[in-house]
Scaffold this active site. Structure first.
Site, PDB file in Angstrom:
ATOM      1  N   ASN A  56      -7.994  69.283 -83.721  1.00  0.00           N
ATOM      2  CA  ASN A  56      -8.028  68.085 -84.432  1.00  0.00           C
ATOM      3  C   ASN A  56      -7.816  68.087 -85.600  1.00  0.00           C
ATOM      4  O   ASN A  56      -7.764  67.096 -86.237  1.00  0.00           O
ATOM      5  CB  ASN A  56      -9.530  67.100 -83.698  1.00  0.00           C
ATOM      6  CG  ASN A  56      -9.479  67.172 -82.338  1.00  0.00           C
ATOM      7  OD1 ASN A  56      -8.366  67.099 -81.624  1.00  0.00           O
ATOM      8  ND2 ASN A  56     -10.491  66.699 -81.915  1.00  0.00           N
TER       9      ASN A  56
ATOM     10  N   CYS B  88      -6.906  62.358 -72.802  1.00  0.00           N
ATOM     11  CA  CYS B  88      -7.984  62.367 -71.825  1.00  0.00           C
ATOM     12  C   CYS B  88      -8.195  60.878 -71.411  1.00  0.00           C
ATOM     13  O   CYS B  88      -8.259  60.029 -72.239  1.00  0.00           O
ATOM     14  CB  CYS B  88      -9.226  63.036 -72.407  1.00  0.00           C
ATOM     15  SG  CYS B  88      -9.069  64.541 -72.753  1.00  0.00           S
TER      16      CYS B  88
ATOM     17  N   ARG C 253      -8.853  53.352 -74.824  1.00  0.00           N
ATOM     18  CA  ARG C 253      -8.357  53.991 -75.799  1.00  0.00           C
ATOM     19  C   ARG C 253      -7.141  53.121 -76.633  1.00  0.00           C
ATOM     20  O   ARG C 253      -5.977  53.478 -76.567  1.00  0.00           O
ATOM     21  CB  ARG C 253      -7.878  55.322 -75.598  1.00  0.00           C
ATOM     22  CG  ARG C 253      -8.978  56.347 -75.034  1.00  0.00           C
ATOM     23  CD  ARG C 253      -8.439  57.448 -74.904  1.00  0.00           C
ATOM     24  NE  ARG C 253      -8.677  58.374 -76.348  1.00  0.00           N
ATOM     25  CZ  ARG C 253      -8.400  59.764 -76.408  1.00  0.00           C
ATOM     26  NH1 ARG C 253      -8.017  60.391 -75.445  1.00  0.00           N
ATOM     27  NH2 ARG C 253      -8.549  60.165 -77.354  1.00  0.00           N
TER      28      ARG C 253
ATOM     29  N   ARG D  83      -6.086  72.405 -72.951  1.00  0.00           N
ATOM     30  CA  ARG D  83      -5.537  71.510 -74.119  1.00  0.00           C
ATOM     31  C   ARG D  83      -6.333  71.792 -75.431  1.00  0.00           C
ATOM     32  O   ARG D  83      -5.804  71.404 -76.612  1.00  0.00           O
ATOM     33  CB  ARG D  83      -5.968  70.060 -73.527  1.00  0.00           C
ATOM     34  CG  ARG D  83      -4.941  69.847 -72.698  1.00  0.00           C
ATOM     35  CD  ARG D  83      -4.943  68.206 -72.266  1.00  0.00           C
ATOM     36  NE  ARG D  83      -4.626  67.335 -73.356  1.00  0.00           N
ATOM     37  CZ  ARG D  83      -5.186  66.158 -73.648  1.00  0.00           C
ATOM     38  NH1 ARG D  83      -5.914  65.664 -72.743  1.00  0.00           N
ATOM     39  NH2 ARG D  83      -4.936  65.540 -74.828  1.00  0.00           N
TER      40      ARG D  83
HETATM   41  C1  EPZ Z   1      -9.799  61.793 -82.050  1.00  0.00           C
HETATM   42  O1  EPZ Z   1      -9.259  60.801 -80.895  1.00  0.00           O
HETATM   43  C2  EPZ Z   1     -10.042  62.974 -81.516  1.00  0.00           C
HETATM   44  N1  EPZ Z   1      -8.588  63.348 -80.989  1.00  0.00           N
HETATM   45  C3  EPZ Z   1     -11.046  62.789 -80.162  1.00  0.00           C
HETATM   46  O2  EPZ Z   1     -11.144  63.996 -79.494  1.00  0.00           O
HETATM   47  C4  EPZ Z   1     -12.243  62.272 -80.657  1.00  0.00           C
HETATM   48  O3  EPZ Z   1     -13.173  62.108 -79.379  1.00  0.00           O
HETATM   49  C5  EPZ Z   1     -12.158  61.107 -81.391  1.00  0.00           C
HETATM   50  O4  EPZ Z   1     -11.085  61.214 -82.407  1.00  0.00           O
HETATM   51  C6  EPZ Z   1     -13.448  60.487 -81.914  1.00  0.00           C
HETATM   52  O5  EPZ Z   1     -14.042  61.348 -82.762  1.00  0.00           O
HETATM   53  C7  EPZ Z   1      -8.111  63.987 -81.896  1.00  0.00           C
HETATM   54  O6  EPZ Z   1      -8.135  64.178 -83.124  1.00  0.00           O
HETATM   55  C8  EPZ Z   1      -6.482  64.489 -81.612  1.00  0.00           C
HETATM   56  P1  EPZ Z   1     -10.556  57.200 -82.442  1.00  0.00           P
HETATM   57  P2  EPZ Z   1      -8.742  59.136 -81.489  1.00  0.00           P
HETATM   58  O7  EPZ Z   1      -9.327  56.371 -82.807  1.00  0.00           O
HETATM   59  O8  EPZ Z   1      -7.965  59.354 -82.838  1.00  0.00           O
HETATM   60  C9  EPZ Z   1     -11.708  52.856 -80.247  1.00  0.00           C
HETATM   61  C10 EPZ Z   1     -11.008  65.652 -78.052  1.00  0.00           C
HETATM   62  O9  EPZ Z   1     -11.852  65.889 -77.059  1.00  0.00           O
HETATM   63  N2  EPZ Z   1     -10.389  52.640 -80.979  1.00  0.00           N
HETATM   64  O10 EPZ Z   1     -11.522  57.364 -83.551  1.00  0.00           O
HETATM   65  O11 EPZ Z   1      -8.264  58.485 -80.379  1.00  0.00           O
HETATM   66  C11 EPZ Z   1     -11.365  54.259 -79.118  1.00  0.00           C
HETATM   67  O12 EPZ Z   1     -11.056  53.205 -77.783  1.00  0.00           O
HETATM   68  C12 EPZ Z   1     -10.661  64.478 -78.219  1.00  0.00           C
HETATM   69  O13 EPZ Z   1     -10.733  66.704 -78.833  1.00  0.00           O
HETATM   70  C13 EPZ Z   1      -9.939  51.135 -80.677  1.00  0.00           C
HETATM   71  O14 EPZ Z   1     -10.900  50.281 -80.261  1.00  0.00           O
HETATM   72  O15 EPZ Z   1     -10.278  58.428 -81.786  1.00  0.00           O
HETATM   73  C14 EPZ Z   1     -12.790  54.866 -79.100  1.00  0.00           C
HETATM   74  O16 EPZ Z   1     -13.575  54.098 -78.453  1.00  0.00           O
HETATM   75  C15 EPZ Z   1     -11.081  63.456 -77.283  1.00  0.00           C
HETATM   76  N3  EPZ Z   1      -8.907  50.804 -81.433  1.00  0.00           N
HETATM   77  C16 EPZ Z   1     -13.100  54.756 -80.406  1.00  0.00           C
HETATM   78  O17 EPZ Z   1     -12.319  53.723 -81.101  1.00  0.00           O
HETATM   79  C17 EPZ Z   1      -8.194  51.805 -81.966  1.00  0.00           C
HETATM   80  O18 EPZ Z   1      -6.804  51.310 -82.422  1.00  0.00           O
HETATM   81  C18 EPZ Z   1     -12.702  56.113 -81.383  1.00  0.00           C
HETATM   82  O19 EPZ Z   1     -11.194  56.205 -81.173  1.00  0.00           O
HETATM   83  C19 EPZ Z   1      -8.364  52.973 -82.052  1.00  0.00           C
HETATM   84  C20 EPZ Z   1      -9.493  53.446 -81.372  1.00  0.00           C
END
Ligand code: EPZ
Length: 419
Positions: free
Chosen positions: A23, A116, A121, A398
Site C-alpha cells: 500500500n 476487494c 467503496r 494480491r
Molecule cells: C486503502 O484503500 C487501502 N488500499 C486498503 O487496503 C485499506 O483498507 C484502506 O485504505 C483503509 O485503510 C490501498 O492502499 C491500495 P479509503 P482505499 O479511501 O484507498 C470510504 C488491503 O487489504 N470512502 O480510505 O480504498 C470507503 O468506502 C486494502 O490492502 C468513501 O466513502 O481506502 C471506505 O469505507 C483493502 N468515499 C473508507 O472510506 C471515497 O471517495 C476507507 O476508504 C473514498 C472512500
C-alpha cells in the site's frame, strides 16, 4: 484453482524480513506518472496488484524493467491517458492514477476501480476533491471522462480521511503553480511514505501523518529519483498474529513498530511478549491468547481494518468473548462463515461480530473471498487440528509474497497446489 493446504497445530519459530509495503508501492507507481524520467524503486515486490499497476503504466507509455527486487520505471514518454476496465477492475488503486493522468495529459478516461469486495467503496471524495480544484469529471458508461486543463491550486476539505482520495488530490496538485491545502486527510504511514517519495522526485509536499497536507506546486513535472518504500505493516501484523495463535517466537525485520502500535498493545493484552527494535519487532507467546473484550477498526492510528479478519481468527481460540466492530467497510465479514466451518463460534449483527473463544479449531475446506479474509483463513488453518484447504488463494497473492514459503520457514506444514 490454486489452493493452499495446511496441516495445523505446529508452533512457529524463526526470523522473517518483511517485504516493502503493497500500500506504499501502489500510490508510488501512480505518482510515477508525473515523473519525466526514470524512477528506481529498491525493494520492489511482485504483489499481483503491483504487476497489474505496472501493466496500467505500460499501457500509458511507461517502460518497466524488474531486476530482482529493483524496479526501473521510465515514464519519460507517457503518451496515453486511458485506463481500461479490464485492468482497472482488478484493483482499487487503479483510481489513484486519475489525478496524475489529468495533471500530466490534461485529459483522462478512467474505468471505475475494482479491488476487494468489502463494501460499496464509492469514489465521491476523489471526485469532490479534484472537482474543487477545477478538474472536470463526467461519469458515463462505467468510465470517468476527465479534463485537467483548468486544474488550479486551492483548498480541499475531505468529508472523511480517505487514503485514496488523499493520494489523488495530492497528485492532481503537485505539479500546478501555487499552494494546495487538503484538510481531514488520511494519516497512514503509507501516506507519509508517499509524500517522501514525491519529495525525492522534486515535489514540495508537507504535513503527511497529520490531518492537514500542504502541497506547494512546483509548476512542472517531477524528476527521476531512487526510492525504497517502508516495510508492509499489514504483512508484519499478519505474521505476528499467526505466532500469537500458534505459540512460538518470531523476529521481523524491515518493519517500524511505531506503524503497528494499535496491534502491538492488543497482542500484549493477549499475553504476548513483544520487543520493539528501531526497524524490527519480536514476539514470543507460549499459551492460549487471552480474550480481548473489544476490537474496533478506525482510520490510522486506530486499529487497522486490514488486520480485523486476521485478529478475528486469533480471537476464535481465545479464553473468552470479544466484540469486533468493523467501522470502515460495510461488508468485511465474509471470513466469518468460513471460520465457523472450522468450529469457530461467531455471531454477526450488521458491522458487529461477537467471537466466543473455543478450545480448538478443526481443519476444513474453506474459501477466500478477499485478500485479508484469506489471510485470516491461513491463520485459522495454522492453528487448527488436522488439514485445512484454502481455495481461491489468488486473493491472497494480491497482498502477500509467497506466504507459504514464509510460513514454512517458521515451521508450518504448508504447501501450495496450483491445480
Ligand atoms: C486503502 O484503500 C487501502 N488500499 C486498503 O487496503 C485499506 O483498507 C484502506 O485504505 C483503509 O485503510 C490501498 O492502499 C491500495 P479509503 P482505499 O479511501 O484507498 C470510504 C488491503 O487489504 N470512502 O480510505 O480504498 C470507503 O468506502 C486494502 O490492502 C468513501 O466513502 O481506502 C471506505 O469505507 C483493502 N468515499 C473508507 O472510506 C471515497 O471517495 C476507507 O476508504 C473514498 C472512500
Amino acid at each position: 484453482m490454486k489452493k493452499i493446504i495446511i496441516n495445523g497445530g505446529k508452533s512457529l519459530n524463526g526470523k522473517l524480513a518483511v517485504p516493502s509495503a503493497k500500500n506504499s508501492l501502489l500510490p508510488i507507481l501512480a505518482g510515477s506518472i508525473l515523473v519525466k524520467g526514470v524512477v528506481k524503486i529498491n525493494g520492489f515486490e511482485r504483489f499481483s496488484d503491483c504487476e497489474d499497476m505496472l501493466e496500467i503504466l505500460r499501457r500509458l507509455g511507461a517502460k518497466t524493467v524488474v531486476k530482482g527486487k529493483t524496479l526501473y520505471l521510465d515514464c519519460e514518454n507517457i503518451n496515453n491517458s486511458v485506463v481500461e476496465s479490464d485492468l482497472a477492475l482488478k484493483l482499487r488503486a487503479s483510481i489513484y492514477t486519475m489525478g496524475a493522468i489529468m495533471a500530466r495529459m490534461k485529459v483522462a478516461k478512467i474505468a471505475y476501480p475494482g479491488g476487494c469486495l468489502i463494501g460499496a467503496r464509492p469514489i465521491d471524495q476523489h471526485l469532490k476533491g479534484i472537482r474543487s480544484l477545477g478538474g472536470r469529471i463526467i461519469e458515463r458508461h462505467g468510465y470517468l471522462y476527465c479534463k485537467g486543463e483548468n486544474l488550479t491550486s486551492g483548498e480541499v476539505y475531505l468529508d472523511l480521511p480517505s487514503v485514496g482520495a488523499t493520494y489523488n488530490i495530492i497528485l492532481a496538485s503537485v505539479c500546478l503553480k501555487g499552494t494546495t491545502t487538503i484538510y481531514n486527510v488520511a494519516k497512514e504511514p503509507e501516506v507519509v511514505d508517499f509524500q517522501n517519495f514525491l519529495n525525492a522526485c522534486g515535489a514540495r509536499v508537507s504535513g503527511a501523518g497529520t490531518d492537514k497536507i500542504v502541497v506547494k506546486g512546483v509548476g512542472k513535472l517531477l524528476h527521476s529519483c531512487e526510492y525504497k518504500p517502508i516495510g508492509d505493516r499489514i504483512i508484519a501484523g499478519t505474521y505476528l498474529i499467526a505466532v500469537a495463535g500458534c505459540t512460538g517466537n518470531i523476529k521481523l525485520t524491515n518493519v517500524n513498530p511505531e506503524h503497528l502500535e494499535a496491534l502491538l498493545y492488543r497482542l500484549e493484552e493477549s499475553g504476548c511478549e513483544i520487543k520493539r527494535g528501531k526497524n524490527s519487532i519480536s514476539l514470543t507467546c507460549d499459551h492460549r491468547p487471552k480474550a480481548l473484550t473489544r476490537i474496533e477498526t478506525k482510520p490510522y492510528p486506530g486499529f487497522p481494518t486490514d488486520l480485523q479478519a486476521p485478529m478475528m481468527a486469533l480471537e476464535t481460540v481465545s479464553d473468552g468473548s470479544c466484540l469486533i466492530i468493523e467501522n470502515l467497510f460495510e461488508s468485511r465479514f465474509k471470513h466469518i462463515n468460513e471460520l465457523n466451518k472450522m468450529g469457530a463460534n461467531i455471531l454477526v449483527a450488521d458491522r458487529n461480530a461477537i467471537v466466543k473463544g473455543t478450545d480448538m479449531l478443526y481443519g476444513a475446506d474453506v474459501y477466500a473471498s478477499d485478500l485479508r479474509a484469506g489471510a485470516a483463513l491461513i491463520i485459522a488453518g495454522l492453528m487448527a487440528s488436522g488439514y485445512t484447504t484454502i481455495h481461491n488463494i489468488e486473493h491472497i497473492d494480491r497482498g502477500y509474497i509467497k506466504i507459504e514459503d514464509a510460513l514454512k520457514k517458521l515451521g508450518a506444514d504448508i504447501i501450495r497446489k496450483n491445480f
